[in-house]
Design an enzyme around this catalytic site. Structure first.
Site, PDB file in Angstrom:
ATOM      1  N   LYS A 244      31.327  31.608  44.593  1.00  0.00           N
ATOM      2  CA  LYS A 244      32.062  30.964  43.343  1.00  0.00           C
ATOM      3  C   LYS A 244      32.347  29.396  43.650  1.00  0.00           C
ATOM      4  CE  LYS A 244      33.497  35.192  41.274  1.00  0.00           C
ATOM      5  NZ  LYS A 244      33.369  36.064  42.471  1.00  0.00           N
ATOM      6  N   ASP A 259      42.547  30.361  49.877  1.00  0.00           N
ATOM      7  CA  ASP A 259      42.803  31.941  50.186  1.00  0.00           C
ATOM      8  C   ASP A 259      43.495  32.075  51.314  1.00  0.00           C
ATOM      9  OD1 ASP A 259      40.437  33.903  49.581  1.00  0.00           O
ATOM     10  OD2 ASP A 259      41.521  34.240  51.561  1.00  0.00           O
ATOM     11  N   ASP A 285      48.805  31.112  50.635  1.00  0.00           N
ATOM     12  CA  ASP A 285      48.944  32.052  49.761  1.00  0.00           C
ATOM     13  C   ASP A 285      49.147  31.527  48.282  1.00  0.00           C
ATOM     14  OD1 ASP A 285      50.271  34.173  48.058  1.00  0.00           O
ATOM     15  OD2 ASP A 285      51.470  34.745  49.450  1.00  0.00           O
ATOM     16  N   ASP A 300      39.569  34.758  40.903  1.00  0.00           N
ATOM     17  CA  ASP A 300      39.001  36.035  41.049  1.00  0.00           C
ATOM     18  C   ASP A 300      40.091  36.704  41.694  1.00  0.00           C
ATOM     19  OD1 ASP A 300      37.350  38.263  41.713  1.00  0.00           O
ATOM     20  OD2 ASP A 300      35.789  37.072  42.678  1.00  0.00           O
ATOM     21  N   CYS A 353      36.575  42.263  40.104  1.00  0.00           N
ATOM     22  CA  CYS A 353      35.304  43.183  40.327  1.00  0.00           C
ATOM     23  C   CYS A 353      35.817  44.753  40.319  1.00  0.00           C
ATOM     24  CB  CYS A 353      34.452  42.849  41.723  1.00  0.00           C
ATOM     25  SG  CYS A 353      35.726  42.947  43.234  1.00  0.00           S
TER      26      CYS A 353
END
Length: 420
Positions: A244, A259, A285, A300, A353
């Site tokens: 992404k 991330d 974080d 996400d 997901c």
């Protein structure tokens, strides 16, 4: 001298023991060096055998059931399962499969006495009965809530998709048509390129040139929904492995990707370098990170990943649902934090997901109750069926959609607008 194919079979059984006995995911087992002594072709075969066995395990157990007086020890059971799948799915020669299974058990100091039983059982397997058995079912801990949410027939359709596995999907940097022609694939309605029987990914045309990256067609939709524009300041809030991030960077937006995993962010950097795209990367974080406000954010969120079982058949067998409440609470906190980083009038795409409404539809319903300054905007994107829209305004994708061309990962996607 060992029998041909014995080493990858032994390794596959070790992987199965790790997933089914220790609750470990296959990537975790591979990091521990479970296949280090094998050559590349043997490693690939061991992984394929393990994944195939997990994918078809429910049916293999049904095939074995009539010939077992009692449930065998796990390792012996996994040898039997692996052998049945080789016989019935791969169409492997019976003598080679049976001989290897017996040899594996005989060489095991703990289970060697079961070799005679293994030999007897496998010689009774009637491969013609395989296709008469039901599609493999998910474990009860996951199947029960899914049936409650979607109904039995829909879950059975999902299970069929899980059993069939997943083709290779590519996200192109440019026009998908030339890429599809170059790699022998087809262009999907949403613009991804699907390749059946792809083989070695890095050998496909355009890999070295960075013309595309691997990304399930469903996973490519959230960034398209966000529709980042050149000059906008955009945050990819949980960026790894970077699919992404690259989609956002393609638009010319000023992309910041964060991330918590340093190791996974190395992969993001490698992917950006291969494709010649640029983004600012930060290992941090997400809940502890603040910067100047953004025009758009893609979240996400960490989730149960229950929508990815086509590609990860180990997941329903390694997990048991115990982490559900923790993940639900984390997603709620991340939505709230993301909204605090958004400019007035800005937009947030939240996605997971997951097939569980608690990680999708319900999260958005609850967010609307907590915040009086947000709205959910309709998602209109070429290639999407309007029937996939949910009552609160999100998009529900399921593995049984596009079943005739290979399905898609299960995803939930919602576009939130911050009004003030």
């Amino acid at each position: 001298m060992s029998q041909p194919g014995l080493n990858p079979r032994r390794a596959a059984v070790r992987l199965l023991d790790g997933v089914l006995g220790k609750g470990a995911l296959l990537p975790e087992l591979l990091v521990t060096g479970a296949l280090d002594k094998l050559d590349p072709s043997e490693k690939a075969r061991a992984q394929r055998l393990a994944m195939e066995t997990l994918r078809w395990m429910d049916r293999a157990d049904r095939m074995l059931g009539p010939f077992l007086q009692r449930k065998p020890e796990l390792t012996v059971h996994n040898v039997l399962r692996l052998s049945v799948v080789e016989l019935c799915v791969d169409g492997a020669a019976a003598h080679g499969v049976v001989n290897s299974a017996v040899s594996m058990v005989k060489a095991d100091k703990v289970h060697h006495r079961a070799s005679g039983m293994v030999n007897a059982v496998l010689r009774k397997i009637d491969v013609t009965a395989w296709d008469k058995l039901p599609e493999p079912r998910l474990p009860k801990w996951l199947r029960k809530p899914l049936v409650a949410d979607y109904g039995k027939k829909t879950v059975e359709a999902m299970e069929a998709s899980f059993a069939n596995g997943a083709p290779l999907d590519l996200t192109p940097k440019g026009d998908p048509a030339p890429l599809a022609k170059a790699v022998g694939g087809t262009v999907l309605p949403t613009g991804s390129v699907r390749v059946l029987g792809a083989g070695q990914v890095s050998a496909l045309a355009g890999y070295e040139a960075g013309d595309w990256w691997v990304q399930d067609a469903a996973a490519a939709i959230p960034a398209k929904v966000l529709n980042a524009q050149a000059g906008e300041r955009v945050l990819d809030m949980c960026a790894a492995p970077g699919g992404k991030t690259m989609q956002l960077a393609m638009t010319g937006a000023d992309v910041v990707a964060i991330d918590v995993s340093k190791k996974r962010m190395v992969r993001v950097r490698e992917n950006l370098e291969r494709t010649g795209l640029d983004a600012t990367l930060r290992v941090v974080d997400a809940l502890e990170w603040r910067e100047a406000l953004f025009d758009a954010i893609l979240l996400d969120a960490p989730c149960t990943a229950t929508g990815t079982i086509r590609r990860h058949p180990d997941l329903p067998h390694a997990k048991d649902g115990a982490d559900f409440p923790t993940l639900f609470a984390l997603q709620e906190r991340m939505i709230d934090h993301a909204l605090s980083q958004l400019k007035p009038g800005g937009r947030l795409v939240f996605c997971t997901c997951s097939l569980l409404p608690d990680e999708g539809e319900i999260q958005i319903e609850d967010a609307l109750k907590r915040h009086d300054d947000i709205t959910v905007e309709p998602i209109t994107l070429a290639g999407l069926d309007p029937a996939w829209t949910t009552p609160e305004g999100g998009l529900r994708l399921r593995p049984d959609y596009w079943a005739d061309t290979g399905g898609m990962d299960g995803f939930y996607i919602a576009m939130i607008r911050k009004t003030v």
